[in-house]
Design an enzyme around this catalytic site. Structure first.
Site, PDB file in Angstrom:
ATOM      1  CE  LYS A  77      -3.790  -0.451   2.330  1.00 12.29           C
ATOM      2  NZ  LYS A  77      -4.323  -0.852   3.625  1.00 12.29           N
ATOM      3  NE  ARG A 123      -6.743   2.112   4.766  1.00 16.31           N
ATOM      4  CZ  ARG A 123      -7.145   2.061   3.502  1.00 16.31           C
ATOM      5  NH1 ARG A 123      -6.822   3.009   2.653  1.00 16.31           N
ATOM      6  NH2 ARG A 123      -7.849   1.042   3.080  1.00 16.31           N
ATOM      7  N   GLY A 173      -7.945  -7.178   4.493  1.00 10.65           N
ATOM      8  CA  GLY A 173      -8.806  -7.128   5.669  1.00 10.65           C
ATOM      9  C   GLY A 173      -8.310  -7.901   6.878  1.00 10.65           C
ATOM     10  NE  ARG A 208      -5.595  -4.823  -3.007  1.00 11.08           N
ATOM     11  CZ  ARG A 208      -6.106  -5.048  -1.815  1.00 11.08           C
ATOM     12  NH1 ARG A 208      -5.334  -5.124  -0.767  1.00 11.08           N
ATOM     13  NH2 ARG A 208      -7.392  -5.194  -1.640  1.00 11.08           N
ATOM     14  CG  HIS A 243     -13.249  -9.558   3.938  1.00 11.62           C
ATOM     15  ND1 HIS A 243     -13.095 -10.860   4.328  1.00 11.62           N
ATOM     16  CD2 HIS A 243     -12.038  -8.978   3.954  1.00 11.62           C
ATOM     17  CE1 HIS A 243     -11.824 -11.034   4.614  1.00 11.62           C
ATOM     18  NE2 HIS A 243     -11.164  -9.921   4.386  1.00 11.62           N
ATOM     19  CD  GLU A 293      10.909 -46.608  -4.246  1.00 18.58           C
ATOM     20  OE1 GLU A 293       9.941 -45.891  -3.989  1.00 18.58           O
ATOM     21  OE2 GLU A 293      10.795 -47.708  -4.804  1.00 18.58           O
ATOM     22  CB  SER A 327      11.871 -43.119 -11.886  1.00 19.27           C
ATOM     23  OG  SER A 327      10.782 -42.312 -11.547  1.00 19.27           O
ATOM     24  N   GLY A 356      11.847 -41.828  -6.479  1.00 19.09           N
ATOM     25  CA  GLY A 356      10.588 -42.017  -5.749  1.00 19.09           C
ATOM     26  C   GLY A 356      10.663 -41.172  -4.498  1.00 19.09           C
ATOM     27  CB  THR A 357      10.503 -37.532  -4.026  1.00 18.90           C
ATOM     28  OG1 THR A 357       9.360 -37.400  -4.866  1.00 18.90           O
ATOM     29  CG2 THR A 357      11.759 -37.180  -4.797  1.00 18.90           C
ATOM     30  CB  CYS A 367       7.479 -41.232 -10.503  1.00 19.32           C
ATOM     31  SG  CYS A 367       8.314 -42.501  -9.544  1.00 19.32           S
ATOM     32  CE1 TYR A 412       9.911 -39.427 -15.545  1.00 21.06           C
ATOM     33  CE2 TYR A 412      11.932 -39.696 -16.807  1.00 21.06           C
ATOM     34  CZ  TYR A 412      10.991 -40.200 -15.921  1.00 21.06           C
ATOM     35  OH  TYR A 412      11.128 -41.459 -15.418  1.00 21.06           O
TER      36      TYR A 412
END
Ligand code: PEP
Ligand code: MG
Length: 884
Positions: free
Chosen positions: A24, A94, A103, A338, A454, A752, A771, A773-774, A839, A859
């Site tokens: 602001k 303000r 708000g 804004r 609001h 993994e 790949s 595996g998280t 993946c 990827y």
């Protein structure tokens, strides 16, 4: 005075100073700089707030003196004095954070009105009633916000006075009544404060600034920040601005406007105003405002200037603006501008239109889109053929469909929604205090308030359906009913909202899958031109694979095969296979499963023809296929007690013995993934057979090749992969020989487990691809059970900021991310062209995608509905990398 500066005058700021002056403060300074009419002001910096918080609420040295000096300069520039008996200066105090939090924090208006100044205000405005009304509003707001006097205390007094006078509306009270109210309000304040409240306006200003600082930490602001991932240590700036009055009579007004429609993005007039009112009346939705177009008749000159300013500000910021204005005796003032919060549909349309208008580049357009927000467009919509009549209609404040049980207060919404129940929050009007309920509700319905109330602003920002100002509904919050005509809907009954039309239905309406619109198609192709990461999907049946392809997946990165084993018609054969005591019995059971697996793969290959498909061999722990230990024990007990059929009892006992033999205390770290295949090599052989047969069948039928990639899960040791690869390769060779066909098949592994990442160079010898595996890598890397964590301490960790984000949602870059980084580097040290992807669920999380880009993965793979999000996120990741 301290070396640091805590105060900036209006003329000293500009748009680049957002971090210091808040959105602001920087916005008004920038407007003033380019010649837009803005009331004079100064801004207390965010640094002052942060330092105050760090000092447990005590102001840093020099802040009070700087505020006093800033005030003196403001008084000199305006030729007025705060609370003076001649030419009094009135200010608003303000909040204004770096990221807008509409708000959520506090504001104090009319500061400077006092026993000394009230007469001068009356004289200057020629309106005694106005002066006393300002005064009573000030005491009320100051008392509530700064001193914590409960709101009802003032409201009760106001109601009592109206009752005594026999009038209904506040506006029916005259100057003498309001003067009396001021005296009563002062008494109320004194009573609650246990002494004289301060009447010194400078002291009031200091206390007001402090109250705004404090409001940064109020519960609703905290909830809002958590929901929007806004850091909690930024603090808020405080803007002290000369008051201008929209309530000075019929040539005064207040309003808000957007330079484009924030729901749809259309380039059209959008906004609302109220004649003879103060700004907060519009924002808080207390009075229902009129459409902006009507201002042309009522206040033509101010209207023309406003439209002109809207155009100027949009070209200046090169983005859609959300502005607040006041007209005081015919003269226009802008109080804020804004970048406007918008729905995902609007974000795409505005970005696409601004590119066409030559205002921004395609890259800038991409940077402005929040990939996560696109989720909104990928949710179901109301089936247009439903044929039901709406029971009520309100304003289409935020698009989308919401179906849920009616609740009438935010706490109930938060409680029930938090449990995963579908609720619609129904309120007369929402206030910022309702935020915790809004966040978890399916949608919001209000009886009151406009398109910029609001509820509407907050719901749009969150992509939550909202119908506002449905004036035909009557809400009895105490009796917990919603009445429309003769229809009474009780709490707990289901309603449906259509936030795109404003329709409210008194029952559940069928929803249909979302459709990707033209703007989306257009902008996502820009993302595709920029991104470097491929985007695949995790899918394990024809429908999901087709959906993924429709949404732009370039292949399947993870086809889990266990769901195919779990289907009711297969489980008995699968159980027989696992419980088999001999090779023959196992081979026989697998023979039964093979054609079913082949049919599944054919479906997936058909959907993905021409694209690569990574099929992961069986992964889950054994026990998932077996009867539950406790249930099986109970069954045996029951049969023993009832003395039932002896053969039935014998079979139940035998099964129980086998279940006990295979039972594991930590099954997620037990016989799962390739460990199962090491024990039962027939399983990977059967699965490979099914894959190859399916691929050949589809190749023959469709004439298009399939990129078959076979993936071995949960490898920790290179030997495991060496052995599994041999089984797969041998089977592939047998199948191709028997069919007399050729097919390109690659074999890779999931990374993994932490050990796999650390010895990825050894593993890469036997892998054509990795790949990550998280999901499991997070589970085993941090040591948090993924199945239990979200129900337990993890939620508390996130709430109390021990962890910034849930690591199962967004990758823990420092820890688990490092394992990914090491895995990629070690793998490529042996095979420079090793294909690498991810993946785990993180493949569809924009922040994680940014990280995967930075470590050079090829990827990401995610659930079908997140594919478009990943496409945008991957493009943004490249653009951000270039910026850095
Ligand atoms: C993973 O562990 O990240 C993974 C994708 O496998 P799953 O979720 O099936 O264990
Ligand atoms: Mg896994």
């Amino acid at each position: 005075m301290s070396e640091k500066r805590y105060i900036y005058d209006l003329s000293e700021g500009d748009a680049t100073m957002r971090n210091l002056l808040g959105g602001k403060g920087a916005g008004v300074a920038e407007m003033a700089r380019v010649g837009v009419p803005v009331p004079d002001a100064f801004t207390v910096t965010t640094t002052a707030c942060v330092e105050t918080m760090n000092r447990g609420g005590e102001w840093p040295d020099g802040l009070a003196d700087e505020i006093n000096a800033g005030l003196t300069r403001l008084e000199e520039r305006t030729g007025r004095k705060l609370g003076g008996s001649e030419n009094p200066l009135l200010v608003s105090v303000r909040s204004g954070a770096v990221f807008s939090m509409p708000g959520m924090m506090d504001t104090i208006l009319n500061l400077g009105v006092s026993d000394e100044s009230v007469a001068a205000i009356a004289e200057e405005s020629g309106n005694e009633r106005f002066a006393w009304d300002c005064y009573r509003r000030f005491i009320q707001m100051y008392g509530e916000v700064v001193e914590g006097v409960p709101a009802y205390a003032y409201e009760d007094a106001l109601t009592e006075l109206k009752r005594k006078r026999g009038v209904e509306l506040d506006t029916d009270l005259g100057p003498a009544d309001l003067k009396e109210l001021v005296a009563t309000f002062k008494e109320i304040s004194n009573e609650h404060l246990g002494g004289e409240w301060t009447s010194d306006p400078v002291e009031q200003l200091h206390r007001a600034v402090n109250a705004v600082f404090r409001s940064w930490q109020n519960p609703r602001a905290e909830v809002y920040r958590r929901a929007n991932n806004i850091p909690s240590d930024l603090g808020t700036a405080v803007n002290v601005m000369q008051m201008v009055f929209g309530n000075r009579g019929d040539d005064s007004a207040t309003g808000v406007c957007f330079t484009r429609n924030p729901s749809t993005g259309a380039k059209e007039l959008y906004g609302e105003f109220l004649v003879n009112a103060q700004g907060e009346d519009v924002v808080a939705g207390i009075r229902t405002p009129r459409p902006l177009a009507e201002m042309r008749e009522v206040l033509p000159e101010a209207y023309d200037e406003l439209i002109d300013t809207m155009h100027r500000m949009e070209s200046h910021y090169r983005d859609m603006q959300d502005m607040e204005f006041t007209v005081e005796n015919g003269k226009l003032f802008l109080l804020q501008t804004r970048n406007g919060k918008r729905t995902a549909a609007a974000a795409l349309k505005v970005a696409s239109d601004l590119v066409d208008e030559g205002v921004i580049t395609k890259e800038e357009a991409l940077l402005r889109i929040e990939p996560d927000q696109l989720d909104q467009l990928l949710h179901p919509a109301i089936d247009p053929s439903h044929g039901e009549k709406p029971i009520a209609k309100g304003l289409p404040a935020s698009p989308g469909a919401a179906v849920g049980e009616v609740v009438f207060d935010a706490d109930t919404a938060a409680e029930r929604g938090g449990r995963g129940e579908a609720v619609v929050l129904v309120r007369y009007e929402t206030t910022p205090d309702d935020i915790h309920g809004v966040i978890v509700a399916q949608g919001v319905l209000t009886a009151h308030g406009g398109m910029t109330s609001h509820a509407a602003v907050v719901a749009r920002g969150m992509g939550k359906p909202c119908v506002a100002g449905a004036s035909g509904i009557h809400i009895d919050a105490k009796g917990r009913t919603l009445t429309v005509g003769d229809r009474v809907i009780k709490e707990g009954e289901v309603i449906t909202l259509d936030g795109s039309t404003g329709d409210v239905f008194g029952q559940e309406i069928k929803l249909i899958p979302p459709r990707i619109n033209e703007d989306f198609q257009r902008v996502v192709t820009w993302a595709d031109e920029v991104r470097e990461l491929g985007v695949r999907a995790n899918a394990d049946n024809f429908e999901d694979a087709s959906k993924a392809r429709e949404l732009g997946a370039e292949g399947i990165g993870l086809c889990r095969t266990e769901h195919m084993f779990m289907a009711a018609d297969r489980l008995p054969a699968v159980r027989r296979m696992i419980l088999a005591e001999t090779h023959e019995a196992r081979a026989d059971a697998l023979e039964k499963i093979l054609p079913m697996q082949q049919a599944d793969f054919e479906g997936i290959f058909t959907a993905m023809k021409g694209l690569p498909v990574t099929v992961r061999l069986l992964d889950p722990p054994l026990h998932e296929f077996l009867p539950n230990l406790v249930e099986q024990s109970l069954l045996v007990q029951r049969l023993e007690l009832t003395g039932g059929d002896a053969s039935e009892l014998g079979a139940a006992r035998a099964t129980l013995a086998q279940v006990k033999r295979l039972h594991e205390l930590n099954p997620m770290l037990g016989t799962r993934g390739c460990r199962l295949a090491m024990l039962y090599p027939e399983i990977p052989a059967m699965q490979t057979r099914a894959i190859i047969r399916a691929a050949l069948a589809v190749l023959e039928r469709e004439g298009e090749t399939i990129g078959v990639e076979i993936m071995i899960p949960l490898v920790a040791l290179s030997k495991e992969l060496e052995i599994q690869r041999e089984i797969v390769e041998k089977t592939v060779a047998e199948e191709l020989k028997a069919a007399g066909k050729e097919l390109d098949v690659t074999v890779g592994t999931m990374i993994e487990l932490p050990r796999a990442a650390l010895v990825a160079d050894q593993i890469a010898e036997y892998a054509d691809f990795f790949s990550f595996g998280t999901n499991d890598l997070t589970q085993t890397g941090i040591g948090i059970s993924r199945d239990d964590a979200e129900n337990g301490f993890l939620t508390q960790y996130v709430t109390s900021k021990v962890l910034e984000r849930n690591p199962f949602e967004s990758i823990d870059v420092a820890g688990v991310g490092q394992l990914v980084d090491i895995g990629v580097a070690k793998g490529r040290s042996i095979k420079p062209n090793l294909k690498t992807g991810v993946c785990g669920e993180h493949g569809g999380d924009p922040d994680s995608v940014e990280f995967f880009q930075s470590v050079g993965l090829d990827y990401v793979s995610c659930s079908p509905y997140r594919v478009p999000i990943a496409r945008f996120a991957a493009a943004k990741a490249v653009l951000k990398q270039r910026e850095d």
